[in-house]
Design an enzyme around this catalytic site. Structure first.
Site, PDB file in Angstrom:
ATOM      1  N   TYR A 172     -27.040   6.067  41.816  1.00 55.79           N
ATOM      2  CA  TYR A 172     -26.811   6.805  43.064  1.00 55.79           C
ATOM      3  C   TYR A 172     -25.354   6.706  43.528  1.00 55.79           C
ATOM      4  O   TYR A 172     -24.719   7.728  43.810  1.00 55.79           O
ATOM      5  CB  TYR A 172     -27.770   6.324  44.149  1.00 55.79           C
ATOM      6  CG  TYR A 172     -29.144   6.982  44.092  1.00 55.79           C
ATOM      7  CD1 TYR A 172     -29.615   7.562  42.913  1.00 55.79           C
ATOM      8  CD2 TYR A 172     -29.977   7.004  45.202  1.00 55.79           C
ATOM      9  CE1 TYR A 172     -30.862   8.146  42.857  1.00 55.79           C
ATOM     10  CE2 TYR A 172     -31.231   7.600  45.146  1.00 55.79           C
ATOM     11  CZ  TYR A 172     -31.678   8.166  43.974  1.00 55.79           C
ATOM     12  OH  TYR A 172     -32.913   8.761  43.923  1.00 55.79           O
ATOM     13  N   GLU A 179     -19.512  13.286  42.950  1.00 53.29           N
ATOM     14  CA  GLU A 179     -19.648  14.479  43.790  1.00 53.29           C
ATOM     15  C   GLU A 179     -18.506  14.584  44.795  1.00 53.29           C
ATOM     16  O   GLU A 179     -17.884  15.648  44.954  1.00 53.29           O
ATOM     17  CB  GLU A 179     -20.989  14.431  44.529  1.00 53.29           C
ATOM     18  CG  GLU A 179     -22.201  14.576  43.616  1.00 53.29           C
ATOM     19  CD  GLU A 179     -23.505  14.252  44.335  1.00 53.29           C
ATOM     20  OE1 GLU A 179     -23.552  14.393  45.568  1.00 53.29           O
ATOM     21  OE2 GLU A 179     -24.476  13.842  43.668  1.00 53.29           O
TER      22      GLU A 179
END
Length: 250
Positions: A172, A179
């Site tokens: 994660y 991102e």
């Protein structure tokens, strides 16, 4: 003071809540097929990455080798029906409203990044940050969809369950880092070209600055990512805690 004989069971029986039924056979079949297809799709992406790396001998530009399947299968995540994905007895099916919102944010942010950033700003496609989030997504989704598939079939191997609630600890943060770095890399190009921006004057008397919007998207990770991450930490304790406690006793 004890209740009168013969009355307590009846009373409790009258107010006992009815057990909710899980998804029907048709819905379960659809969900199994969906999850199998999605698992296979992300495996195709993983194999594509490995083959491209072995052929080129470098990790630079690997995005181009899996661009089409990535767009297809990441967009396919929109079809997920979260609250019916797993059988009733699994923890994943008992999702509170807040986690539905968080999961929705995760799926939509990935679709947004796939199309509105990486696809639209071609200059960022060769960035190392793209490979960072693609790798994190690929491993995460292979594990996640495998978990859902075996859960629906009531035959969940412990290894997959453990991987589902353990690998995210690294994947994660890795994905979010990729991102955010990719969005950041896109900002100069968006500002220079005015991509997706609407300026005044126009007949609708409406303006929109996509550059500012991307910055706001980046800031939205600050409150939302920790909630998603610690939700998974809590789920890990619930799902794996009992097994770990049992192993210590052994």
């Amino acid at each position: 003071m004890g209740a009168a004989p013969g009355t307590s069971k009846a009373a409790h029986g009258d107010v006992a809540p009815k057990k909710k039924k899980g998804p029907g056979a048709l819905a379960t079949a659809y969900l199994v097929i969906y999850n199998v297809v999605m698992t296979a799709g992300w495996l195709v992406i993983a194999v594509g990455l490995v083959r491209a790396y072995l052929a080129r001998g470098s990790y630079h530009g690997l995005y181009y080798s899996i661009e089409k399947p990535l767009k297809f299968f990441q967009t396919g995540a929109i079809l997920e029906v979260r609250k019916h994905k797993c059988p009733k007895h699994t923890n994943e099916s008992r999702i509170v409203p807040s986690s539905v919102v968080l999961t929705g944010f995760q799926v939509m942010s990935r679709v947004f990044l796939t199309w509105a950033v990486t696809h639209s700003v071609r200059e960022v496609q060769s960035e190392d940050s793209v490979l960072l989030f693609v790798t994190a997504w690929t491993v995460t989704e292979i594990i996640r969809y495998s978990f859902y598939t075996f859960s629906l079939l009531n035959h969940l191997p412990y290894l997959i369950k453990w991987a589902r609630y353990t690998f995210f600890i690294v994947l994660y943060p890795m994905g979010v880092t990729g991102e955010l770095l990719t969005i950041y890399a896109a900002l100069p190009y968006v500002q220079k070209t005015g991509l997706y921006s609407v300026t005044l004057p126009n007949k609708y008397n409406f303006s929109f600055d996509y550059y500012t919007f991307l910055i706001l998207i980046m800031f939205s990770y600050i409150p939302l990512f920790p909630q998603l991450y610690f939700h998974m930490i809590r789920q890990r304790k619930k799902v794996l805690g009992h097994a770990e406690d049992y192993s210590k006793v052994e």
